[in-house]
Design a protein around this motif. Sequence first.
Motif, PDB file in Angstrom:
ATOM      1  N   ASP A  61      27.459  41.496  35.425  1.00  0.00           N
ATOM      2  CA  ASP A  61      28.140  42.796  35.354  1.00  0.00           C
ATOM      3  C   ASP A  61      29.630  42.612  35.670  1.00  0.00           C
ATOM      4  O   ASP A  61      30.051  41.608  36.228  1.00  0.00           O
ATOM      5  N   TRP A  62      30.424  43.618  35.286  1.00  0.00           N
ATOM      6  CA  TRP A  62      31.881  43.522  35.449  1.00  0.00           C
ATOM      7  C   TRP A  62      32.298  43.319  36.894  1.00  0.00           C
ATOM      8  O   TRP A  62      33.234  42.568  37.181  1.00  0.00           O
ATOM      9  N   GLY A  63      31.640  43.986  37.811  1.00  0.00           N
ATOM     10  CA  GLY A  63      31.998  43.836  39.218  1.00  0.00           C
ATOM     11  C   GLY A  63      31.862  42.402  39.686  1.00  0.00           C
ATOM     12  O   GLY A  63      32.741  41.867  40.374  1.00  0.00           O
ATOM     13  N   THR A  64      30.783  41.769  39.312  1.00  0.00           N
ATOM     14  CA  THR A  64      30.554  40.376  39.672  1.00  0.00           C
ATOM     15  C   THR A  64      31.616  39.475  39.040  1.00  0.00           C
ATOM     16  O   THR A  64      32.142  38.558  39.692  1.00  0.00           O
ATOM     17  N   GLN A  65      31.938  39.748  37.791  1.00  0.00           N
ATOM     18  CA  GLN A  65      32.940  38.935  37.112  1.00  0.00           C
ATOM     19  C   GLN A  65      34.325  39.104  37.738  1.00  0.00           C
ATOM     20  O   GLN A  65      35.049  38.117  37.940  1.00  0.00           O
ATOM     21  N   LEU A  66      34.702  40.329  38.060  1.00  0.00           N
ATOM     22  CA  LEU A  66      36.001  40.557  38.683  1.00  0.00           C
ATOM     23  C   LEU A  66      36.077  39.909  40.066  1.00  0.00           C
ATOM     24  O   LEU A  66      37.112  39.342  40.444  1.00  0.00           O
ATOM     25  N   ASN A  72      38.050  32.885  42.548  1.00  0.00           N
ATOM     26  CA  ASN A  72      38.112  31.555  41.941  1.00  0.00           C
ATOM     27  C   ASN A  72      39.200  31.389  40.884  1.00  0.00           C
ATOM     28  O   ASN A  72      39.455  30.271  40.447  1.00  0.00           O
ATOM     29  N   GLY A  73      39.783  32.470  40.436  1.00  0.00           N
ATOM     30  CA  GLY A  73      40.832  32.390  39.422  1.00  0.00           C
ATOM     31  C   GLY A  73      40.288  32.567  38.012  1.00  0.00           C
ATOM     32  O   GLY A  73      39.100  32.385  37.751  1.00  0.00           O
ATOM     33  N   LEU A  74      41.207  32.913  37.130  1.00  0.00           N
ATOM     34  CA  LEU A  74      40.857  33.210  35.749  1.00  0.00           C
ATOM     35  C   LEU A  74      40.337  31.984  34.993  1.00  0.00           C
ATOM     36  O   LEU A  74      39.361  32.078  34.247  1.00  0.00           O
ATOM     37  N   ASP A  75      40.977  30.843  35.200  1.00  0.00           N
ATOM     38  CA  ASP A  75      40.547  29.632  34.481  1.00  0.00           C
ATOM     39  C   ASP A  75      39.128  29.221  34.870  1.00  0.00           C
ATOM     40  O   ASP A  75      38.324  28.846  34.016  1.00  0.00           O
ATOM     41  N   LYS A  76      38.814  29.295  36.158  1.00  0.00           N
ATOM     42  CA  LYS A  76      37.466  28.930  36.623  1.00  0.00           C
ATOM     43  C   LYS A  76      36.425  29.922  36.091  1.00  0.00           C
ATOM     44  O   LYS A  76      35.324  29.528  35.713  1.00  0.00           O
ATOM     45  N   TRP A  77      36.787  31.200  36.071  1.00  0.00           N
ATOM     46  CA  TRP A  77      35.886  32.225  35.504  1.00  0.00           C
ATOM     47  C   TRP A  77      35.565  31.902  34.050  1.00  0.00           C
ATOM     48  O   TRP A  77      34.421  31.946  33.631  1.00  0.00           O
ATOM     49  N   LYS A  78      36.608  31.544  33.281  1.00  0.00           N
ATOM     50  CA  LYS A  78      36.398  31.245  31.866  1.00  0.00           C
ATOM     51  C   LYS A  78      35.492  30.028  31.693  1.00  0.00           C
ATOM     52  O   LYS A  78      34.561  30.064  30.890  1.00  0.00           O
ATOM     53  N   THR A  79      35.734  28.969  32.464  1.00  0.00           N
ATOM     54  CA  THR A  79      34.928  27.757  32.296  1.00  0.00           C
ATOM     55  C   THR A  79      33.525  27.902  32.881  1.00  0.00           C
ATOM     56  O   THR A  79      32.580  27.319  32.353  1.00  0.00           O
ATOM     57  N   ASP A  80      33.374  28.663  33.960  1.00  0.00           N
ATOM     58  CA  ASP A  80      32.063  28.775  34.621  1.00  0.00           C
ATOM     59  C   ASP A  80      31.187  29.897  34.063  1.00  0.00           C
ATOM     60  O   ASP A  80      29.957  29.799  34.108  1.00  0.00           O
ATOM     61  N   ILE A  81      31.793  30.965  33.582  1.00  0.00           N
ATOM     62  CA  ILE A  81      31.007  32.127  33.149  1.00  0.00           C
ATOM     63  C   ILE A  81      31.092  32.359  31.642  1.00  0.00           C
ATOM     64  O   ILE A  81      30.069  32.467  30.969  1.00  0.00           O
ATOM     65  N   VAL A  82      32.286  32.413  31.109  1.00  0.00           N
ATOM     66  CA  VAL A  82      32.453  32.775  29.704  1.00  0.00           C
ATOM     67  C   VAL A  82      32.031  31.651  28.758  1.00  0.00           C
ATOM     68  O   VAL A  82      31.221  31.870  27.844  1.00  0.00           O
TER      69      VAL A  82
END
Length: 93
Positions: A61-66, A72-82
């Motif tokens: 969900d968006w809350g978890t992603q935000l 962790n930062g945007l780059d880590k979010w992209k590599t770990d989640i997206v």
Amino acid sequence: MQYDHAAIYKAYPTVNWIDDSIGIFDKDNKEVTVEQSKIDAARVELNKETYKFERKEEYPDWGTQLDYIYHNGLDKWKTDIVDPVKAKYPKPE
């Protein structure tokens, strides 16, 4: 016979209801004659969209992603989640 309901509704917008045991009908309860090639083409188009729904279900969900981005930062979010979700459900060519 088992009909591909979603593809038939996409290929034939005038179809109002389908009963696998008796046929395909319009709003006036008149039987509709369908062509398999049109149903197949509609199924191809529907399959092209399937990845969107699969990805949506897979992402947190968006809350978890935000929260993940904040910690962790945007780059880590992209590599770990997206990226893993996009790899699991690739966009069709």
